[in-house]
Design an enzyme around this catalytic site. Structure first.
Site, PDB file in Angstrom:
ATOM      1  N   GLY A   1       4.893  -5.808  -3.041  1.00 32.73           N
ATOM      2  CA  GLY A   1       3.747  -6.164  -2.180  1.00 32.73           C
ATOM      3  C   GLY A   1       4.245  -6.374  -0.762  1.00 32.73           C
TER       4      GLY A   1
ATOM      5  CG  ASN B   1      -0.768  -2.051  -9.859  1.00 35.24           C
ATOM      6  OD1 ASN B   1      -0.113  -3.092  -9.738  1.00 35.24           O
ATOM      7  ND2 ASN B   1      -1.955  -2.012 -10.424  1.00 35.24           N
TER       8      ASN B   1
ATOM      9  CD  GLU C   1       0.717  -3.039   0.255  1.00 33.78           C
ATOM     10  OE1 GLU C   1       1.407  -4.064   0.331  1.00 33.78           O
ATOM     11  OE2 GLU C   1      -0.481  -3.067  -0.114  1.00 33.78           O
TER      12      GLU C   1
ATOM     13  CG  ASP D   1      -2.840 -10.349  -2.574  1.00 32.45           C
ATOM     14  OD1 ASP D   1      -2.624 -10.644  -1.382  1.00 32.45           O
ATOM     15  OD2 ASP D   1      -3.080  -9.190  -2.958  1.00 32.45           O
TER      16      ASP D   1
HETATM   17  N1  SAM Z   1       4.852  -9.604   1.498  1.00 31.72           N
HETATM   18  C1  SAM Z   1       4.064  -9.363   2.697  1.00 31.72           C
HETATM   19  C2  SAM Z   1       4.208 -10.485   3.669  1.00 31.72           C
HETATM   20  O1  SAM Z   1       4.770 -11.520   3.296  1.00 31.72           O
HETATM   21  O2  SAM Z   1       3.761 -10.338   4.815  1.00 31.72           O
HETATM   22  C3  SAM Z   1       2.594  -9.108   2.372  1.00 31.72           C
HETATM   23  C4  SAM Z   1       1.848 -10.246   1.760  1.00 31.72           C
HETATM   24  S1  SAM Z   1       0.144  -9.851   1.410  1.00 31.72           S
HETATM   25  C5  SAM Z   1      -0.607 -11.418   1.220  1.00 31.72           C
HETATM   26  C6  SAM Z   1       0.248  -9.258  -0.264  1.00 31.72           C
HETATM   27  C7  SAM Z   1       0.468  -7.771  -0.313  1.00 31.72           C
HETATM   28  O3  SAM Z   1       0.694  -7.371  -1.665  1.00 31.72           O
HETATM   29  C8  SAM Z   1      -0.709  -6.967   0.175  1.00 31.72           C
HETATM   30  O4  SAM Z   1      -0.282  -6.037   1.134  1.00 31.72           O
HETATM   31  C9  SAM Z   1      -1.250  -6.290  -1.086  1.00 31.72           C
HETATM   32  O5  SAM Z   1      -1.869  -5.051  -0.833  1.00 31.72           O
HETATM   33  C10 SAM Z   1       0.002  -6.156  -1.914  1.00 31.72           C
HETATM   34  N2  SAM Z   1      -0.237  -6.085  -3.362  1.00 31.72           N
HETATM   35  C11 SAM Z   1      -1.085  -6.856  -4.080  1.00 31.72           C
HETATM   36  N3  SAM Z   1      -1.021  -6.542  -5.392  1.00 31.72           N
HETATM   37  C12 SAM Z   1      -0.110  -5.544  -5.507  1.00 31.72           C
HETATM   38  C13 SAM Z   1       0.385  -4.790  -6.608  1.00 31.72           C
HETATM   39  N4  SAM Z   1      -0.060  -5.012  -7.840  1.00 31.72           N
HETATM   40  N5  SAM Z   1       1.311  -3.844  -6.370  1.00 31.72           N
HETATM   41  C14 SAM Z   1       1.752  -3.611  -5.109  1.00 31.72           C
HETATM   42  N6  SAM Z   1       1.317  -4.296  -4.028  1.00 31.72           N
HETATM   43  C15 SAM Z   1       0.405  -5.251  -4.214  1.00 31.72           C
END
Ligand code: SAM
Length: 330
Positions: free
Chosen positions: A55, A205, A78, A228
């Site tokens: 993510g 994912n 991502e 998240d």
């Molecule tokens: N790690 C980064 C930061 O600290 O700035 C981003 C945090 S953001 C709150 C969470 C990120 O996780 C988002 O960009 C979201 O699209 C991604 N994400 C959520 N569920 C995911 C999954 N199952 N697989 C990959 N990415 C995911």
């Protein structure tokens, strides 16, 4: 929705040379037609991704760690297509900036500082004579030039009392633009170890098919930074740390490898450490043992979400775990 996501049937089908062309061995190491055993894959491979930012969002951690670990392949996962594209474009622009320096082509007008602002970062560099090689670096200008900063975030998971979303987005975009300009300027000076050739992103994912992408024990570090929060109880099952998923993370993380977590949501911190503390494959690492770990500073300061928390003077909770060796089979 992730119904359009593609994934390999096994890690040996995964062609990492597209992601890291500078690390591909000349005979191509991920030949899907060859039935090669794990050992021979490793001997034909200069490297496989070893650090995984799950993510990764806009990729702040990736770009911070890349020059610190120029010999390690660093990958962001991502799920959002636009965001993954943004990170890919940024890596592309930074590579071009660093390569142009190496070739002595950092002439005036070769302006790659426009990454993420919707202008053709890569085409302007190519216009100055820099020709990218294979893989994502060879994608069309049209593709690389379309990714403006995907600043509209999903509000579905916003906590009550969060700062105004649009104002926050504008600040994020400004910070990001300034940061990008700095990074590109530095890359052009040639003072960036590894020239960002070791950083890439995969749209996937993380909760599905991880063992399709990564071999058992391939990873030495996994990062779960500001995942998240899924505040509502009914949504907790969507959280990226769970007992089932930890078994998968333990499979791809080698014994001795480290899983790092940080969040500004205390309830989520308790949830993550609660699951990790009781999992047989992980043991907590005392913070004092991590004082010299350069990843820790990056975790606290380099991600976009982390920067936002700093800007809003919020708290963060950090905890890291070591992957324990598997017990002997009796
Ligand atoms: N790690 C980064 C930061 O600290 O700035 C981003 C945090 S953001 C709150 C969470 C990120 O996780 C988002 O960009 C979201 O699209 C991604 N994400 C959520 N569920 C995911 C999954 N199952 N697989 C990959 N990415 C995911």
């Amino acid at each position: 929705s992730d119904h359009d996501l593609v994934f390999p049937s096994s890690p040996s089908e995964m062609d990492w040379s597209k992601h890291y062309p500078a690390f591909a061995s000349s005979d191509g190491y991920a030949d899907s037609s060859a039935q090669i055993d794990q050992a021979s894959v490793f001997t034909r491979t200069k490297a496989l991704p070893e650090f995984l930012d799950v993510g990764c969002g806009f990729g702040g951690l990736l770009f911070d760690l890349a020059p610190i670990f120029p010999d390690k392949l660093i990958l962001g996962l991502e799920i959002r297509a636009q965001v993954a594209q943004y990170v890919e474009d940024k890596a592309h622009a930074l590579r071009l900036a660093a390569r142009s320096h190496r070739r002595g082509e950092h002439a005036a007008g070769n302006d790659t500082s426009q990454v993420g602002t919707g202008s053709a970062a890569s085409s302007s560099a190519e216009g100055a004579g820099v020709s990218p090689t294979v893989g994502p670096d060879n994608t069309s200008d049209a593709q690389s030039s379309t990714s403006s900063h995907p600043n509209k975030r999903s509000r579905k998971d916003q906590a009550p009392g969060d700062a105004d979303g649009d104002e926050e987005d504008a600040k994020d975009e400004k910070d990001e633009k300034e940061q990008n300009e700095l990074l590109v300027a530095r890359a052009r000076t040639g003072n960036v170890a590894g020239g960002y050739e070791n950083v890439s992103v995969l749209r996937a994912n993380a909760m599905k098919f991880l063992p399709n992408f990564f071999r058992k024990g391939q990873l030495s570090k996994m990062f779960f930074l500001h995942p998240d929060p899924h505040f509502k109880k009914i949504k907790h099952k969507a959280r990226i740390i769970s007992s089932t998923l930890l078994a998968e993370y333990a499979y791809v993380l080698r014994p001795g490898g480290i899983l790092y977590t940080i969040t500004d949501v205390h309830d989520l911190h308790l949830w993550m450490v609660g699951h990790l503390d009781v999992h047989p494959s992980f043991e907590p690492i005392p913070d004092a043992e991590l004082e010299d770990d350069p990843c820790v500073k990056a975790i606290w300061t380099a991600t976009e979400e982390g920067k936002k928390v700093i800007r809003n003077r919020g708290d963060k909770w950090f905890k890291a775990y070591r992957r324990k060796p598997d017990p002997p089979l009796d």
